[in-house]
Motif scaffolding. Sequence first.
Motif, PDB file in Angstrom:
ATOM      1  N   ARG A 180       0.850  -1.187   0.000  1.00 15.39           N
ATOM      2  CA  ARG A 180       0.000   0.000   0.000  1.00 15.39           C
ATOM      3  C   ARG A 180       0.888   1.240   0.000  1.00 15.39           C
ATOM      4  NH1 ARG A 180      -4.882   1.709  -1.793  1.00 15.39           N
ATOM      5  NH2 ARG A 180      -5.972   3.077  -0.319  1.00 15.39           N
ATOM      6  N   PRO A 181       1.556   1.541  -1.120  1.00 17.18           N
ATOM      7  CA  PRO A 181       2.418   2.719  -1.162  1.00 17.18           C
ATOM      8  C   PRO A 181       1.599   4.008  -1.076  1.00 17.18           C
ATOM      9  CG  PRO A 181       2.168   1.793  -3.352  1.00 17.18           C
ATOM     10  CD  PRO A 181       1.497   0.836  -2.408  1.00 17.18           C
ATOM     11  N   VAL A 182       2.271   5.096  -0.785  1.00 16.08           N
ATOM     12  CA  VAL A 182       1.603   6.385  -0.625  1.00 16.08           C
ATOM     13  C   VAL A 182       2.158   7.375  -1.652  1.00 16.08           C
ATOM     14  CG1 VAL A 182       1.137   8.335   0.903  1.00 16.08           C
ATOM     15  CG2 VAL A 182       1.164   5.999   1.813  1.00 16.08           C
ATOM     16  N   VAL A 183       1.238   8.049  -2.353  1.00 21.11           N
ATOM     17  CA  VAL A 183       1.579   9.072  -3.333  1.00 21.11           C
ATOM     18  C   VAL A 183       1.013  10.402  -2.850  1.00 21.11           C
ATOM     19  CG1 VAL A 183       1.208   9.874  -5.705  1.00 21.11           C
ATOM     20  CG2 VAL A 183       1.644   7.445  -5.251  1.00 21.11           C
ATOM     21  N   LEU A 184       1.828  11.441  -2.881  1.00 23.58           N
ATOM     22  CA  LEU A 184       1.394  12.780  -2.482  1.00 23.58           C
ATOM     23  C   LEU A 184       1.090  13.605  -3.730  1.00 23.58           C
ATOM     24  CD1 LEU A 184       4.065  13.544   0.285  1.00 23.58           C
ATOM     25  CD2 LEU A 184       1.869  12.353   0.513  1.00 23.58           C
ATOM     26  N   VAL A 185       0.001  14.371  -3.677  1.00 28.70           N
ATOM     27  CA  VAL A 185      -0.389  15.249  -4.783  1.00 28.70           C
ATOM     28  C   VAL A 185      -0.802  16.598  -4.210  1.00 28.70           C
ATOM     29  CG1 VAL A 185      -1.183  13.316  -6.222  1.00 28.70           C
ATOM     30  CG2 VAL A 185      -2.826  14.538  -4.764  1.00 28.70           C
ATOM     31  N   GLU A 186      -0.825  17.608  -5.059  1.00 28.97           N
ATOM     32  CA  GLU A 186      -1.358  18.908  -4.653  1.00 28.97           C
ATOM     33  C   GLU A 186      -2.856  18.782  -4.379  1.00 28.97           C
ATOM     34  OE1 GLU A 186       1.782  21.070  -7.633  1.00 28.97           O
ATOM     35  OE2 GLU A 186       0.174  19.735  -8.246  1.00 28.97           O
ATOM     36  N   GLU A 187      -3.384  19.602  -3.478  1.00 33.34           N
ATOM     37  CA  GLU A 187      -4.790  19.458  -3.120  1.00 33.34           C
ATOM     38  C   GLU A 187      -5.719  19.719  -4.305  1.00 33.34           C
ATOM     39  OE1 GLU A 187      -5.847  22.101   0.030  1.00 33.34           O
ATOM     40  OE2 GLU A 187      -4.945  23.869  -0.898  1.00 33.34           O
ATOM     41  N   LEU A 188      -5.301  20.537  -5.244  1.00 26.67           N
ATOM     42  CA  LEU A 188      -5.940  20.625  -6.554  1.00 26.67           C
ATOM     43  C   LEU A 188      -4.912  20.123  -7.555  1.00 26.67           C
ATOM     44  CD1 LEU A 188      -7.610  24.167  -6.493  1.00 26.67           C
ATOM     45  CD2 LEU A 188      -8.762  21.959  -6.293  1.00 26.67           C
ATOM     46  N   THR A 189      -5.261  19.095  -8.302  1.00 28.91           N
ATOM     47  CA  THR A 189      -4.250  18.473  -9.139  1.00 28.91           C
ATOM     48  C   THR A 189      -4.862  17.811 -10.350  1.00 28.91           C
ATOM     49  OG1 THR A 189      -2.298  17.035  -9.053  1.00 28.91           O
ATOM     50  CG2 THR A 189      -4.294  16.192  -8.040  1.00 28.91           C
ATOM     51  N   TYR A 190      -4.043  17.514 -11.326  1.00 27.97           N
ATOM     52  CA  TYR A 190      -4.459  16.773 -12.504  1.00 27.97           C
ATOM     53  C   TYR A 190      -5.037  15.424 -12.070  1.00 27.97           C
ATOM     54  CZ  TYR A 190      -3.708  13.704 -16.542  1.00 27.97           C
ATOM     55  OH  TYR A 190      -3.859  12.775 -17.541  1.00 27.97           O
ATOM     56  N   PRO A 191      -6.275  15.098 -12.452  1.00 25.92           N
ATOM     57  CA  PRO A 191      -6.898  13.857 -11.985  1.00 25.92           C
ATOM     58  C   PRO A 191      -6.143  12.597 -12.374  1.00 25.92           C
ATOM     59  CG  PRO A 191      -8.552  15.324 -12.933  1.00 25.92           C
ATOM     60  CD  PRO A 191      -7.210  15.920 -13.250  1.00 25.92           C
ATOM     61  N   GLY A 192      -5.354  12.662 -13.455  1.00 25.60           N
ATOM     62  CA  GLY A 192      -4.600  11.487 -13.880  1.00 25.60           C
ATOM     63  C   GLY A 192      -3.609  11.003 -12.849  1.00 25.60           C
ATOM     64  N   PHE A 193      -3.073  11.899 -12.008  1.00 22.39           N
ATOM     65  CA  PHE A 193      -2.192  11.468 -10.933  1.00 22.39           C
ATOM     66  C   PHE A 193      -2.942  10.535  -9.977  1.00 22.39           C
ATOM     67  CE2 PHE A 193       0.334  15.692 -11.229  1.00 22.39           C
ATOM     68  CZ  PHE A 193       1.198  15.147 -12.152  1.00 22.39           C
ATOM     69  N   ARG A 194      -4.104  11.010  -9.518  1.00 26.08           N
ATOM     70  CA  ARG A 194      -4.875  10.220  -8.546  1.00 26.08           C
ATOM     71  C   ARG A 194      -5.308   8.886  -9.133  1.00 26.08           C
ATOM     72  NH1 ARG A 194      -7.528  15.065  -7.528  1.00 26.08           N
ATOM     73  NH2 ARG A 194      -9.336  14.315  -8.681  1.00 26.08           N
ATOM     74  N   ARG A 195      -5.837   8.929 -10.347  1.00 20.11           N
ATOM     75  CA  ARG A 195      -6.404   7.705 -10.907  1.00 20.11           C
ATOM     76  C   ARG A 195      -5.335   6.663 -11.208  1.00 20.11           C
ATOM     77  NH1 ARG A 195     -10.392  11.334 -14.557  1.00 20.11           N
ATOM     78  NH2 ARG A 195     -11.818  11.946 -12.890  1.00 20.11           N
ATOM     79  N   MET A 196      -4.192   7.104 -11.678  1.00 14.07           N
ATOM     80  CA  MET A 196      -3.132   6.139 -11.926  1.00 14.07           C
ATOM     81  C   MET A 196      -2.603   5.575 -10.609  1.00 14.07           C
ATOM     82  SD  MET A 196      -1.497   4.272 -13.875  1.00 14.07           S
ATOM     83  CE  MET A 196      -2.256   4.927 -15.353  1.00 14.07           C
ATOM     84  N   ALA A 197      -2.456   6.427  -9.595  1.00  9.50           N
ATOM     85  CA  ALA A 197      -2.008   5.932  -8.292  1.00  9.50           C
ATOM     86  C   ALA A 197      -2.993   4.911  -7.733  1.00  9.50           C
ATOM     87  CB  ALA A 197      -1.839   7.099  -7.317  1.00  9.50           C
ATOM     88  N   GLU A 198      -4.286   5.192  -7.874  1.00 11.40           N
ATOM     89  CA  GLU A 198      -5.289   4.246  -7.390  1.00 11.40           C
ATOM     90  C   GLU A 198      -5.229   2.940  -8.162  1.00 11.40           C
ATOM     91  OE1 GLU A 198      -8.724   6.644  -7.850  1.00 11.40           O
ATOM     92  OE2 GLU A 198      -8.376   7.799  -6.010  1.00 11.40           O
ATOM     93  N   THR A 199      -4.934   3.013  -9.463  1.00  7.36           N
ATOM     94  CA  THR A 199      -4.761   1.798 -10.253  1.00  7.36           C
ATOM     95  C   THR A 199      -3.598   0.970  -9.727  1.00  7.36           C
ATOM     96  OG1 THR A 199      -5.641   2.872 -12.233  1.00  7.36           O
ATOM     97  CG2 THR A 199      -4.296   0.928 -12.577  1.00  7.36           C
TER      98      THR A 199
END
Length: 477
Positions: free
Chosen positions: A202-221
């Motif tokens: 369960r690795p952890v990825v940090l993103v800006e609170e407003l960010t390109y959705p592709g970061f979140r979705r790929m991390a969730e994948t």
Amino acid sequence: MGTITESNIIQVDFGGDDRPKYVVVESAVRAAIARGDLTPGTRLPPVRDLAWRIGVTPGTIARAYARLTDSGELEAQVGRGTFVAEPSGPAPIYREFQALEVDSTPHNTGGDVYEVNLLSPHLPSVGQARLIRDLLKEVAEDPPSGMMHYPSFASERPARAAAAQFLSHPSLGPVEADDIALTHGGQHGIAMVMQSVLTGRRPVVLVEELTYPGFRRMAETMRAEVVPIAMDSDGLRPDALEAAARQVDAQLLCTSPEVHNPTARVTPEARRREIVAVARETNLQILEDDCYRMEPGPLPSYRLLAPERTWHIASIAKTITPALRLGFAIAPSGRQVALRRAAEYNSFGMATPLSDLMARLLVHPDLPELMDETRRMVSTYAEAAADILSGYDLVWRQDVSFLWLTLPVGWRASAFCRAAEAAGVKLRAAEEYAGRDTNAPHAVRFAINAGVSLDSFRSAIRRLKELLDNPQGGLDV
């Protein structure tokens, strides 16, 4: 998009079925979707209408609709009704890049208002399409890599050398051909970096609170936990970044310092150096997304400031064309083999005709002039929008193909987007860039669509201004 009015499309038979009636109705709607009778975007009958037709109470239909909405098969839109949703699952990334060439579709008002899609940038066609067609013909007639072999790191070297020349700029630092992995666009580059960096269950990825959705979705994948980091006007807050990195043992920070998506802001050099210091102190890797930059900036990139931990992503989507899906990933010092392995394990490499095309396109003598003309036209559209919206809280840049608008009191982002769509203009609410637990500002992002005429674009922005000048009153109930 139509409304279902024929009673036989939703076939409900209660005879001999011992299940609760709302379950029977739910199954009937689900069956109609599976048969293709109810396609995505179709508006279902109102609750009372369907209840009257099949002889049940409105509460039965409402409960069936609610269950189907919870399961993702239907979508309830406030004030509009209940619709068949797109296939279940996270919203696909490609929606960020849908084609936007809609300059001639009348929208509701006698043919004098046109639908203009400002969801994502659309570059003007200034000759790059003709150049690409000519180069494709050359490659087809005499493919340097042949047509009967798997791609390889060696066969891609001319394309990587061309990419190194294309990307070369003092702000990025020295780039050699062997530092680069070719990618199928920026999103594929993000995937390759995450595959190269993330470890554990369960690795952890940090993103800006407003960010390109592709970061979140790929991390969730990748089954990673995504943690948003607070921002201020200069970008990521170093104190919030350090606290989160230590608290959750994060492995990767995803950020866009040169053109932040969606706010169009740039992270100042002093703030970048603070971020680098935190990353070194907490052993964070940095994914630097540089896909929106249309020309090199004067500030040092994270790759130049922290070459030992920065993974740099770029593409041609915002400078030449998004159609080819050509991009680049640059690994930190000493990590090139890990990135190369991710590329090979994903697809063995780029298709040889595409890499042959890239080798010619990126160093073609006509390309700089075409890119300059593209930037000039994008700037013309951006200036037109800024002129019309003068006086409102608008962030824009001449070399960025989208704008960020903070809404005046009286407008919420979701309501403004609905009103804009009703007026024939599509744009994105701030909520699309925020995580589920993040409070999004009342703001919208709209893109430059140079696939429509400048007059049509100006007309769309004037319609937005009319909405801004007349904010909604009253309360939604």
